[in-house]
Design an enzyme around this catalytic site. Sequence first.
Site, PDB file in Angstrom:
ATOM      1  CB  CYS A  79       2.661  -6.866   5.488  1.00 32.76           C
ATOM      2  SG  CYS A  79       2.402  -6.173   7.141  1.00 32.76           S
ATOM      3  CG  HIS A 186       5.660  -3.010   4.963  1.00 36.35           C
ATOM      4  ND1 HIS A 186       4.529  -3.114   4.186  1.00 36.35           N
ATOM      5  CD2 HIS A 186       5.233  -2.983   6.251  1.00 36.35           C
ATOM      6  CE1 HIS A 186       3.462  -3.134   4.966  1.00 36.35           C
ATOM      7  NE2 HIS A 186       3.867  -3.063   6.220  1.00 36.35           N
ATOM      8  CD  GLU A 188       6.276  -2.195   0.650  1.00 41.13           C
ATOM      9  OE1 GLU A 188       5.274  -1.896   1.328  1.00 41.13           O
ATOM     10  OE2 GLU A 188       6.757  -3.359   0.623  1.00 41.13           O
TER      11      GLU A 188
END
Length: 212
Positions: A79, A186, A188
């Site tokens: 990011c 992102h 994750e």
Amino acid sequence: MIGIVDYGMGNLFSVSKALERLGVPYIISDNKEQLAHAEGLILPGVGAFRDAMKLLNETGLSSFIVDQAQKGKPVLGICLGMQLLFEESEENGLHTGLGLLKGRAVHFDGVDKSGTSYKVPHMGWNRLVFHHESPLTAGLEEEHVYFVHSYYVTGETKESLIASADYFGEVPAVVGKDNVFGMQFHPEKSGDLGMGLLGNYTRYVKNMEVLK
């Protein structure tokens, strides 16, 4: 072991939990000596480019990250962390980044070529388009990932653009040159593809360590 760089502006919890799900050992630290022992680094980031670089410079982590990358240690920016890898950003004025990759972070115009307004920040799920082979995308298929950002990178080299997404124009989503990588979204929080990309990075780190 992966070293997650803690400079006060990272999504440390979600990144560390993703590594736990992958079964990858890690440390979260702002200590350069501890991070130097890690086989690879992750530079997360949430917030403003200017503030992030100020903290990295004040702590000496900026020169540390550049030095480690130049020595061949794998580095992954996530990011804002991806944008920090580039030369500069126009966020809140023009500010210098780590300079590990060529390019500049600029703000979404908010108006497309037809004059129609669109939402900024770019927030939501967009499909990746792979441009060339990379250790990060090995064995993976083009799927959707989750973005939250108001700035995007432009001026990157063709060779460094691994994958892009479309948001009223091409948005660099996965970048990489040699041992330096970045993901604008992102991973994750991006389902199977995000975890696959993150898992591939950790495998790349492991393989690099074996080759030493």
